[in-house]
Design an enzyme around this catalytic site. Structure first.
Site, short mmCIF file in Angstrom:
data_model
loop_
_atom_site.label_atom_id
_atom_site.label_comp_id
_atom_site.label_asym_id
_atom_site.label_seq_id
_atom_site.Cartn_x
_atom_site.Cartn_y
_atom_site.Cartn_z
CB ILE A 155 43.49 24.18 37.15
CG1 ILE A 155 42.40 25.15 37.61
CG2 ILE A 155 43.25 23.66 35.75
CD1 ILE A 155 42.50 26.53 36.97
CG ASP A 156 41.24 25.31 41.88
OD1 ASP A 156 41.63 25.99 40.92
OD2 ASP A 156 40.05 25.30 42.27
O1 F6P Z 1 37.96 25.25 40.45
C1 F6P Z 1 38.52 25.64 39.25
C2 F6P Z 1 38.36 27.11 39.03
O2 F6P Z 1 39.01 27.43 37.81
C3 F6P Z 1 38.88 27.99 40.16
O3 F6P Z 1 40.26 28.16 40.14
C4 F6P Z 1 38.09 29.27 39.91
O4 F6P Z 1 37.95 30.01 41.10
C5 F6P Z 1 36.77 28.75 39.44
O5 F6P Z 1 37.00 27.46 38.91
C6 F6P Z 1 36.11 29.60 38.39
O6 F6P Z 1 34.85 29.10 38.12
P1 F6P Z 1 33.96 29.41 36.85
O7 F6P Z 1 34.42 28.52 35.74
O8 F6P Z 1 32.58 29.06 37.30
O9 F6P Z 1 34.13 30.86 36.55
#
Ligand code: F6P
Length: 410
Positions: free
Chosen positions: A139-140
């Site tokens: 999604i990034d």
């Molecule tokens: O890389 C995708 C993402 O949703 C980022 O935007 C966010 O910083 C991270 O994953 C959050 O990670 P987690 O699912 O481990 O909380």
């Protein structure tokens, strides 16, 4: 009648998904599964990313199973497991992975992930000769997919990863919805958006009426903070309803008066097996500083996992099918260690295999939001970015209350 003479009859292809989920992973799995089984492969799903290839293995058969590709997240489930040694887990688990690939007689592995998951797969290909094909996901939208966006006669280096179109629509809609509460209280709402070190997703808020925005690509030094506050004040005073929604990326670097340093706000001190920290909470800091400095009521709203949740949207559905068509090409040519990507930004109806290419998978690097897409002096996303988003998102959902009331004089 099923032909027994399909080109890869007798072979097995396994699919795994690793890292943060997106609404487009099931669609990717379904699209790859359908094509691989038409080529004759038996198709397995590896549960929980690389974790499913550790220990005794955790594998399911997808070959003739119904699969709902519209359903968000990943039915194969995910994890941030890294089979290679990391700071968090110094032991190499590669031998376990190799043992299971052999035990389950897996001939080809398709890894749906970002740079971490696909990077680990690429290392297996290079060091152990395991046939792997990558499939982009985030999604990034920060994977360097080398996708070009033609705007005003110029080619801008852009990125397009499955998951981003659905997440962008979610952020756009949430921003538009939040405007009604911001309007009712004449408030500024600071909207925190995921995206790690990149501002692609934050920019989608502009299609929901988010005007100014802050992204990680440009740090907010002490001097820039002053300009930002001035810009916010002017935008608020000029707004018809005396309200603003300001999207800010979770990973922005913001000057902290107390420490005298520019830094990010972390949600926790822990890092994952790929060494990534977790961001979170900067919107609260920005909102309280806006209130204190400008005397305008400001509140923070963290969009968090909302961007990643819900069903696969229109654009992503076709994007995943198109990239899966390219996977067929890679399989037929037994061209491993690569992943399919979109070569140029086109609207939904033009997404076809001839608009794809393949690039090296893993360690392709991050691509921050291009400078053409953000005006650093105005803290605003540009017309070029609006054009990029027009291809990918549904129509902007910016709405206004339709009536002006006549003022009554005593
Ligand atoms: O890389 C995708 C993402 O949703 C980022 O935007 C966010 O910083 C991270 O994953 C959050 O990670 P987690 O699912 O481990 O909380």
């Amino acid at each position: 009648m099923r032909s027994e003479n399909k080109i890869f009859q007798g072979k097995t292809l396994a699919i795994l998904s690793g890292g943060g989920d997106t609404p487009a992973i099931n669609s990717s799995i379904e699209a790859v599964r359908n094509r691989a089984s038409m080529l004759g492969y038996k198709v397995y799903g590896v549960l929980q990313g690389w974790k499913g290839l550790l220990g005794d293995g955790n594998i399911v058969d997808l070959t003739h199973q119904p699969y709902d590709g519209y359903y968000g997240g990943t039915a194969l489930r995910s994890s941030r497991t890294n089979p290679f040694p990391s700071k968090k887990n110094p032991e190499s688990r590669v031998p376990q992975v190799l043992r299971n690939l052999q035990k389950y007689k897996i001939d080809v592995l398709v890894t749906i992930g970002g740079d971490d998951t696909n990077g680990a797969a690429k290392r297996l290909f290079e060091t152990e000769g395991i046939p792997v094909i990558g499939f982009p996901k985030t999604i990034d939208n920060d994977l360097r997919t080398r996708t070009l966006h033609r705007y005003n006669g110029k080619d801008i280096e852009a990125v397009l990863c499955p998951g981003f179109p659905s997440a962008g629509n979610a952020i756009m809609e949430m921003t538009a919805n939040l405007r009604t509460t911001a309007e009712s209280h004449s408030r500024i709402l600071v909207l925190e958006v995921m995206g790690r070190d990149a501002g692609w997703l934050t920019g989608t808020a502009m299609f929901g009426g988010g005007s100014l925005g802050l992204i990680p690509e440009f740090e907010i030094t002490e001097a820039r903070k002053e300009v930002f506050f001035e810009t916010v004040k002017e935008a608020y005073m000029n707004s018809k309803k005396k309200c603003l929604v300001i999207p800010v990326s979770e990973g922005i670097r913001w000057f902290d008066e107390k420490t005298g340093k520019v830094d990010v706000v972390y949600a926790s001190s822990e890092v994952d097996e790929y060494g990534h920290p977790r961001f979170g909470g900067v919107s609260g800091v920005v909102a309280s500083e806006i209130s204190a400095r400008l005397g305008i009521e400001a509140r923070a709203q963290i969009t968090g996992y909302y961007a990643r949740s819900g069903h696969c949207r229109h654009y992503d559905r076709r994007l995943t099918s198109t990239l899966a068509d390219k996977v067929v090409d890679l399989l037929l040519r037994e061209d491993y260690g690569h992943m399919p990507v979109i070569s140029r930004i086109v609207p939904h109806v033009e997404l076809e295999e001839f608009n794809t290419t393949s690039i090296d998978m893993g360690a392709v690097g991050n691509k921050p939001l291009s400078e053409d897409y953000y005006d650093i002096n105005k803290f605003r996303f540009t017309e070029a970015y609006a054009d990029f988003l027009t291809n990918i998102l549904d129509k902007p959902v910016f709405e206004e209350f339709k009536y002006d009331f006549p003022v009554v004089l005593p």
